[in-house]
Write a protein that holds these residues in place. Structure first.
Motif, mmCIF file in Angstrom:
data_model
loop_
_atom_site.group_PDB
_atom_site.id
_atom_site.type_symbol
_atom_site.label_atom_id
_atom_site.label_comp_id
_atom_site.label_asym_id
_atom_site.label_seq_id
_atom_site.Cartn_x
_atom_site.Cartn_y
_atom_site.Cartn_z
ATOM 1 N N LEU A 162 0.861 -1.176 0.000
ATOM 2 C CA LEU A 162 0.000 0.000 0.000
ATOM 3 C C LEU A 162 0.900 1.230 0.000
ATOM 4 C CD1 LEU A 162 -2.793 1.375 0.414
ATOM 5 C CD2 LEU A 162 -2.409 1.110 2.851
ATOM 6 N N ILE A 163 0.700 2.112 -0.974
ATOM 7 C CA ILE A 163 1.478 3.332 -1.044
ATOM 8 C C ILE A 163 0.544 4.495 -0.775
ATOM 9 C CG2 ILE A 163 2.890 4.822 -2.494
ATOM 10 C CD1 ILE A 163 3.732 2.244 -3.983
ATOM 11 N N ARG A 164 0.877 5.268 0.237
ATOM 12 C CA ARG A 164 0.056 6.401 0.659
ATOM 13 C C ARG A 164 0.982 7.589 0.845
ATOM 14 N NH1 ARG A 164 -4.508 8.059 -0.137
ATOM 15 N NH2 ARG A 164 -5.621 9.035 1.552
ATOM 16 N N GLY A 165 0.997 8.488 -0.145
ATOM 17 C CA GLY A 165 1.948 9.604 -0.096
ATOM 18 C C GLY A 165 3.361 9.068 -0.149
ATOM 19 N N ASP A 166 4.178 9.446 0.850
ATOM 20 C CA ASP A 166 5.556 8.947 0.878
ATOM 21 C C ASP A 166 5.722 7.727 1.793
ATOM 22 O OD1 ASP A 166 5.251 10.282 3.256
ATOM 23 O OD2 ASP A 166 6.996 11.579 3.020
ATOM 24 N N LEU A 167 4.600 7.161 2.225
ATOM 25 C CA LEU A 167 4.642 5.932 3.018
ATOM 26 C C LEU A 167 4.463 4.720 2.113
ATOM 27 C CD1 LEU A 167 2.442 6.635 6.169
ATOM 28 C CD2 LEU A 167 4.911 6.402 6.085
ATOM 29 N N ARG A 168 5.210 3.687 2.401
ATOM 30 C CA ARG A 168 5.091 2.410 1.697
ATOM 31 C C ARG A 168 4.834 1.351 2.763
ATOM 32 N NH1 ARG A 168 8.422 -1.877 0.134
ATOM 33 N NH2 ARG A 168 8.039 -2.626 -1.979
ATOM 34 N N ILE A 169 3.664 0.727 2.697
ATOM 35 C CA ILE A 169 3.268 -0.249 3.707
ATOM 36 C C ILE A 169 3.209 -1.619 3.055
ATOM 37 C CG2 ILE A 169 1.500 -0.884 5.383
ATOM 38 C CD1 ILE A 169 0.575 2.095 5.264
ATOM 39 N N ASP A 170 4.132 -2.481 3.457
ATOM 40 C CA ASP A 170 4.180 -3.848 2.941
ATOM 41 C C ASP A 170 3.343 -4.706 3.878
ATOM 42 O OD1 ASP A 170 4.835 -6.517 2.327
ATOM 43 O OD2 ASP A 170 6.812 -5.920 1.601
ATOM 44 N N LEU A 171 2.149 -5.059 3.414
ATOM 45 C CA LEU A 171 1.195 -5.783 4.257
ATOM 46 C C LEU A 171 1.648 -7.203 4.570
ATOM 47 C CD1 LEU A 171 -2.031 -4.554 2.462
ATOM 48 C CD2 LEU A 171 -0.960 -3.610 4.515
ATOM 49 N N ALA A 172 2.294 -7.850 3.641
ATOM 50 C CA ALA A 172 2.721 -9.235 3.837
ATOM 51 C C ALA A 172 3.876 -9.334 4.830
ATOM 52 C CB ALA A 172 3.116 -9.859 2.503
ATOM 53 N N ARG A 173 4.797 -8.382 4.756
ATOM 54 C CA ARG A 173 5.988 -8.413 5.627
ATOM 55 C C ARG A 173 5.841 -7.573 6.884
ATOM 56 N NH1 ARG A 173 10.015 -5.952 2.264
ATOM 57 N NH2 ARG A 173 11.276 -6.024 4.149
ATOM 58 N N HIS A 174 4.772 -6.791 6.986
ATOM 59 C CA HIS A 174 4.555 -5.859 8.102
ATOM 60 C C HIS A 174 5.719 -4.887 8.252
ATOM 61 C CE1 HIS A 174 1.142 -7.918 10.505
ATOM 62 N NE2 HIS A 174 0.893 -7.868 9.220
ATOM 63 N N VAL A 175 6.104 -4.298 7.114
ATOM 64 C CA VAL A 175 7.194 -3.325 7.091
ATOM 65 C C VAL A 175 6.656 -2.019 6.521
ATOM 66 C CG1 VAL A 175 9.442 -2.765 6.074
ATOM 67 C CG2 VAL A 175 8.955 -5.098 6.805
ATOM 68 N N VAL A 176 6.992 -0.921 7.194
ATOM 69 C CA VAL A 176 6.588 0.405 6.734
ATOM 70 C C VAL A 176 7.840 1.223 6.495
ATOM 71 C CG1 VAL A 176 5.338 2.521 7.310
ATOM 72 C CG2 VAL A 176 4.454 0.318 8.080
ATOM 73 N N SER A 177 7.882 1.906 5.364
ATOM 74 C CA SER A 177 9.011 2.788 5.100
ATOM 75 C C SER A 177 8.491 4.147 4.651
ATOM 76 C CB SER A 177 9.944 2.194 4.040
ATOM 77 O OG SER A 177 9.258 1.985 2.837
ATOM 78 N N ARG A 178 9.274 5.169 4.959
ATOM 79 C CA ARG A 178 8.946 6.535 4.565
ATOM 80 C C ARG A 178 10.181 7.121 3.912
ATOM 81 N NH1 ARG A 178 8.995 11.832 7.347
ATOM 82 N NH2 ARG A 178 7.537 13.123 6.169
ATOM 83 N N LYS A 179 10.010 7.566 2.685
ATOM 84 C CA LYS A 179 11.125 8.105 1.896
ATOM 85 C C LYS A 179 12.295 7.129 1.854
ATOM 86 C CE LYS A 179 9.902 12.889 2.734
ATOM 87 N NZ LYS A 179 10.322 14.197 3.230
#
Length: 69
Positions: A13-30
């Motif tokens: 899921l990409i929301r603005g500059d957030l990237r949310i990997d639902l399968a791995r439960h990893v969130v990254s910003r920029k």
């Protein structure tokens, strides 16, 4: 206007500059991974998938923990 997209191959899921990997439960910003607790991840996922929606505290708790709280 921010865009949201879900890429089925990795359930990202990409929301603005957030990237949310639902399968791995990893969130990254920029491009930098964020250190989130499982509960923080759930809250962020709920909010990111329902932009513009307002949640009461009780509703958010119910979404995260169900009847367990």
């Amino acid at each position: 206007r921010r865009t949201t997209s879900i890429q089925p191959e990795g359930e990202i899921l990409i929301r603005g500059d957030l990237r949310i990997d639902l399968a791995r439960h990893v969130v990254s910003r920029k491009g930098k991974d964020l250190d989130l607790t499982p509960t923080e991840f759930k809250i962020l996922h709920i909010l990111a998938t329902r932009p513009g929606r307002v949640f009461s505290r009780d509703r958010l708790l119910d979404e995260v923990w169900g009847n367990e709280y």
